[in-house]
Design an enzyme around this catalytic site. Structure first.
Site, PDB file in Angstrom:
ATOM      1  N   GLU A   1     -15.958   2.656  -1.522  1.00 32.79           N
ATOM      2  CA  GLU A   1     -17.084   2.061  -2.038  1.00 32.79           C
ATOM      3  C   GLU A   1     -16.886   1.716  -3.307  1.00 32.79           C
ATOM      4  OE1 GLU A   1     -20.888   3.668   0.642  1.00 32.79           O
ATOM      5  OE2 GLU A   1     -20.452   4.539  -1.273  1.00 32.79           O
TER       6      GLU A   1
ATOM      7  N   SER B   1     -20.939  10.460  -6.446  1.00 34.84           N
ATOM      8  CA  SER B   1     -21.661  10.174  -5.267  1.00 34.84           C
ATOM      9  C   SER B   1     -23.240   9.722  -5.359  1.00 34.84           C
ATOM     10  CB  SER B   1     -21.521  11.291  -4.255  1.00 34.84           C
ATOM     11  OG  SER B   1     -20.416  11.603  -3.798  1.00 34.84           O
TER      12      SER B   1
ATOM     13  N   ASN C   1     -24.142   6.986   2.366  1.00 31.93           N
ATOM     14  CA  ASN C   1     -25.030   7.975   2.000  1.00 31.93           C
ATOM     15  C   ASN C   1     -26.483   7.546   2.076  1.00 31.93           C
ATOM     16  OD1 ASN C   1     -23.238  10.052   2.115  1.00 31.93           O
ATOM     17  ND2 ASN C   1     -22.959  10.063  -0.329  1.00 31.93           N
TER      18      ASN C   1
ATOM     19  N   HIS D   1     -15.948   4.904  -5.457  1.00 35.18           N
ATOM     20  CA  HIS D   1     -16.456   6.080  -4.397  1.00 35.18           C
ATOM     21  C   HIS D   1     -15.509   6.390  -3.347  1.00 35.18           C
ATOM     22  CE1 HIS D   1     -19.745   8.257  -1.947  1.00 35.18           C
ATOM     23  NE2 HIS D   1     -19.236   9.133  -2.725  1.00 35.18           N
TER      24      HIS D   1
HETATM   25  P1  NAI Z   1     -14.481  19.826  -7.694  1.00 36.39           P
HETATM   26  O1  NAI Z   1     -15.287  20.833  -8.016  1.00 36.39           O
HETATM   27  O2  NAI Z   1     -13.684  20.059  -6.467  1.00 36.39           O
HETATM   28  O3  NAI Z   1     -13.415  19.578  -8.895  1.00 36.39           O
HETATM   29  C1  NAI Z   1     -14.201  19.047 -10.151  1.00 36.39           C
HETATM   30  C2  NAI Z   1     -13.043  19.601 -11.171  1.00 36.39           C
HETATM   31  O4  NAI Z   1     -13.154  18.942 -12.463  1.00 36.39           O
HETATM   32  C3  NAI Z   1     -12.624  20.579 -11.520  1.00 36.39           C
HETATM   33  O5  NAI Z   1     -11.199  20.932 -11.180  1.00 36.39           O
HETATM   34  C4  NAI Z   1     -13.175  21.028 -12.867  1.00 36.39           C
HETATM   35  O6  NAI Z   1     -12.413  22.022 -13.491  1.00 36.39           O
HETATM   36  C5  NAI Z   1     -12.930  19.624 -13.474  1.00 36.39           C
HETATM   37  N1  NAI Z   1     -13.795  19.376 -14.779  1.00 36.39           N
HETATM   38  C6  NAI Z   1     -15.082  19.792 -14.774  1.00 36.39           C
HETATM   39  N2  NAI Z   1     -15.711  19.399 -15.950  1.00 36.39           N
HETATM   40  C7  NAI Z   1     -14.501  18.676 -16.556  1.00 36.39           C
HETATM   41  C8  NAI Z   1     -14.366  17.835 -17.859  1.00 36.39           C
HETATM   42  N3  NAI Z   1     -15.351  18.020 -18.731  1.00 36.39           N
HETATM   43  N4  NAI Z   1     -13.144  17.396 -18.019  1.00 36.39           N
HETATM   44  C9  NAI Z   1     -12.003  17.505 -17.052  1.00 36.39           C
HETATM   45  N5  NAI Z   1     -12.087  18.358 -15.872  1.00 36.39           N
HETATM   46  C10 NAI Z   1     -13.436  18.813 -15.355  1.00 36.39           C
HETATM   47  O7  NAI Z   1     -15.329  18.591  -7.290  1.00 36.39           O
HETATM   48  P2  NAI Z   1     -15.273  17.455  -6.469  1.00 36.39           P
HETATM   49  O8  NAI Z   1     -15.739  17.700  -5.120  1.00 36.39           O
HETATM   50  O9  NAI Z   1     -13.865  16.982  -6.291  1.00 36.39           O
HETATM   51  O10 NAI Z   1     -16.211  16.202  -7.236  1.00 36.39           O
HETATM   52  C11 NAI Z   1     -15.734  15.342  -8.144  1.00 36.39           C
HETATM   53  C12 NAI Z   1     -16.727  14.069  -8.080  1.00 36.39           C
HETATM   54  O11 NAI Z   1     -16.541  13.545  -7.094  1.00 36.39           O
HETATM   55  C13 NAI Z   1     -18.014  14.598  -8.181  1.00 36.39           C
HETATM   56  O12 NAI Z   1     -18.835  13.453  -9.105  1.00 36.39           O
HETATM   57  C14 NAI Z   1     -18.579  14.247  -6.900  1.00 36.39           C
HETATM   58  O13 NAI Z   1     -20.092  14.054  -6.720  1.00 36.39           O
HETATM   59  C15 NAI Z   1     -17.926  13.316  -6.402  1.00 36.39           C
HETATM   60  N6  NAI Z   1     -17.616  13.177  -5.041  1.00 36.39           N
HETATM   61  C16 NAI Z   1     -17.172  14.105  -4.268  1.00 36.39           C
HETATM   62  C17 NAI Z   1     -16.999  14.156  -2.801  1.00 36.39           C
HETATM   63  C18 NAI Z   1     -16.842  15.551  -1.920  1.00 36.39           C
HETATM   64  O14 NAI Z   1     -16.837  15.310  -0.844  1.00 36.39           O
HETATM   65  N7  NAI Z   1     -16.336  16.492  -2.489  1.00 36.39           N
HETATM   66  C19 NAI Z   1     -17.012  13.073  -2.214  1.00 36.39           C
HETATM   67  C20 NAI Z   1     -17.182  12.061  -3.043  1.00 36.39           C
HETATM   68  C21 NAI Z   1     -17.584  11.850  -4.171  1.00 36.39           C
END
Ligand code: NAI
Length: 389
Positions: A149, A116, A187, A137
């Site tokens: 996006e 993001s 954003n 995105h």
């Molecule tokens: P989350 O914390 O729910 O999930 C992240 C997952 O990645 C976890 O299950 C973790 O175990 C895993 N992980 C961490 N390091 C890792 C690695 N080295 N290799 C493999 N798996 C690994 O996070 P979320 O919210 O799903 O966000 C993920 C990405 O998406 C971030 O870059 C965030 O900025 C982006 N994003 C999030 C949004 C939201 O509303 N939560 C919206 C749009 C983008």
């Protein structure tokens, strides 16, 4: 087509569902076994609910689930045509994963990030072949939000961009192509919805509920800005604003609000903590305070609405002025990514470009702050009698 997804958290598991529903084979990878199990169990629940609602049958459920493999080795993504990374928002961690992934996948495999806030150029720089890197995105929840996006970095090839757009459109999503700049479209353009509303509150013009009511009744926004900040979480929303502010070299237009900072520091995070700008009951509904007064000053309500709206329009116009995206994509982004009732540029046409310029100039005259400077594009359009689209 085989899609590799890295990270099975909130976003990765949602993206996996979208791709699998569209018939792609998905390899969903996470370093944490518990996160994979959680994603698998969550999908089971979601699909059962869709059966209950009559939206899919059990055959379709089996098909979707059969399309997803939950894997614990990055190597298992080797046969992917496209990989999408959705792990922690940390540049160093992402770069490390990207450079390892590149050693396993085919030279044609697209390597995308769901980030993001990080620049796609910086993530792409970790690859030997950075032309294959792109931003994809999604919005949360990925299966429900229509917008995606797509962000080509300066390194990204045209073929990769075209293939990515086509693929995401085949997943029944609306694509908005954005320049690799902070906040991409949504954003960035949405900042005044929160920032200007907070500023109006800070000036003592109206309370949270009155500002929310102005925007909902006069603008048809589904949620007012304070309800929405509570829903998103003040901590999350504040961090996005701060990140965008820093990334724009402290452009005062994006300056975060002390009010929201203090709410975050106090732990008044919103719905998830039971208290934010509003108080919430155990079901997450707003507790209406008996002493809350009905706000019935129609003139003031209109002023509040006009001020927030014109700041949003000004931001959208500036995004177009700086070629962040096309007018169509900017409007789609706000209606499909954050459910605005109307595209902001279409709204500008409706209100009149002259009206927008006059409103901005009146704000600037009042405050003499850079924050209220009218977009040069609006001024030019007003001079030349043009409209958007
Ligand atoms: P989350 O914390 O729910 O999930 C992240 C997952 O990645 C976890 O299950 C973790 O175990 C895993 N992980 C961490 N390091 C890792 C690695 N080295 N290799 C493999 N798996 C690994 O996070 P979320 O919210 O799903 O966000 C993920 C990405 O998406 C971030 O870059 C965030 O900025 C982006 N994003 C999030 C949004 C939201 O509303 N939560 C919206 C749009 C983008």
């Amino acid at each position: 087509m085989t899609i590799g997804i890295i990270g099975s958290g909130t976003m990765g598991s949602g993206i996996a569902q979208v791709a699998a529903t569209s018939g792609c084979k998905v390899k969903l990878y996470d370093t944490n076994r518990a996160a994979l199990d959680k994603a698998e169990a969550a999908l089971e629940k979601i699909l059962l609910r869709l059966i209950e609602k009559g939206r899919i049958d059990s055959e379709e459920k089996n098909r979707i689930q059969g399309n997803i493999d939950y894997v614990e080795n990055l190597k298992d993504l080797a046969n992917s045509n496209l990989t999408i990374e959705a792990i922690v928002e940390n540049l160093d961690v992402k770069k490390k994963v990207f450079s390892e992934l590149e050693t396993y996948v085919d030279s044609n495999c697209i390597i995308a990030s769901n980030t993001s806030s990080l620049s796609i150029a910086s993530i792409a720089s970790a690859l030997k072949n950075p032309e294959r890197c792109i931003g994809i995105h999604f919005f949360n929840p990925a299966p429900l939000m229509q917008l995606v996006e797509v962000i080509p970095a300066i390194q990204t090839s045209n073929e990769v961009l075209e293939f990515t757009v086509k693929t995401i459109e085949n997943w029944n999503k609306v694509v908005a192509v954005a320049k690799d700049t902070p906040g991409f479209i949504v954003n960035r353009v949405a900042r005044p919805f929160y920032g200007e509303s907070l500023r109006i509150y800070e000036e003592g013009i109206a309370d949270f509920a009155s500002i929310d009511r102005s925007l909902k009744t006069l603008g048809n926004f589904k949620m007012g800005p304070f309800e929405l900040m509570d829903f998103i979480g003040n901590d999350v929303n504040y961090t996005v604003t701060e990140t965008v502010f820093q990334a724009f070299y402290y452009d005062p237009r994006y300056r975060p609000s002390f009010t929201q900072k203090r709410f975050t520091e106090a732990g008044y995070l919103g719905r998830k903590s039971g208290k934010g700008f509003y108080n919430y009951d155990d079901n997450g509904s707003i507790v209406v305070q008996s002493d809350s007064e009905e706000f019935d000053n129609k003139v003031l309500a209109q002023q509040i609405f006009d001020r927030v709206l014109v700041m949003l329009i000004n931001e959208a116009a500036d995004a177009l002025f700086l070629n962040i995206a096309s007018a169509k994509d900017i409007d789609n982004a706000m209606t499909k990514g954050v459910n605005y009732p109307k595209g902001l540029l279409a709204w500008a046409n409706e209100k009149g470009i002259d009206w927008c310029v006059k409103q901005m100039d009146a704000l600037y005259d009042e405050y003499r702050e850079e924050r209220y400077r009218c977009s040069p594009l609006l001024r030019k359009m007003s001079r030349e009698n043009q409209t958007f689209f």
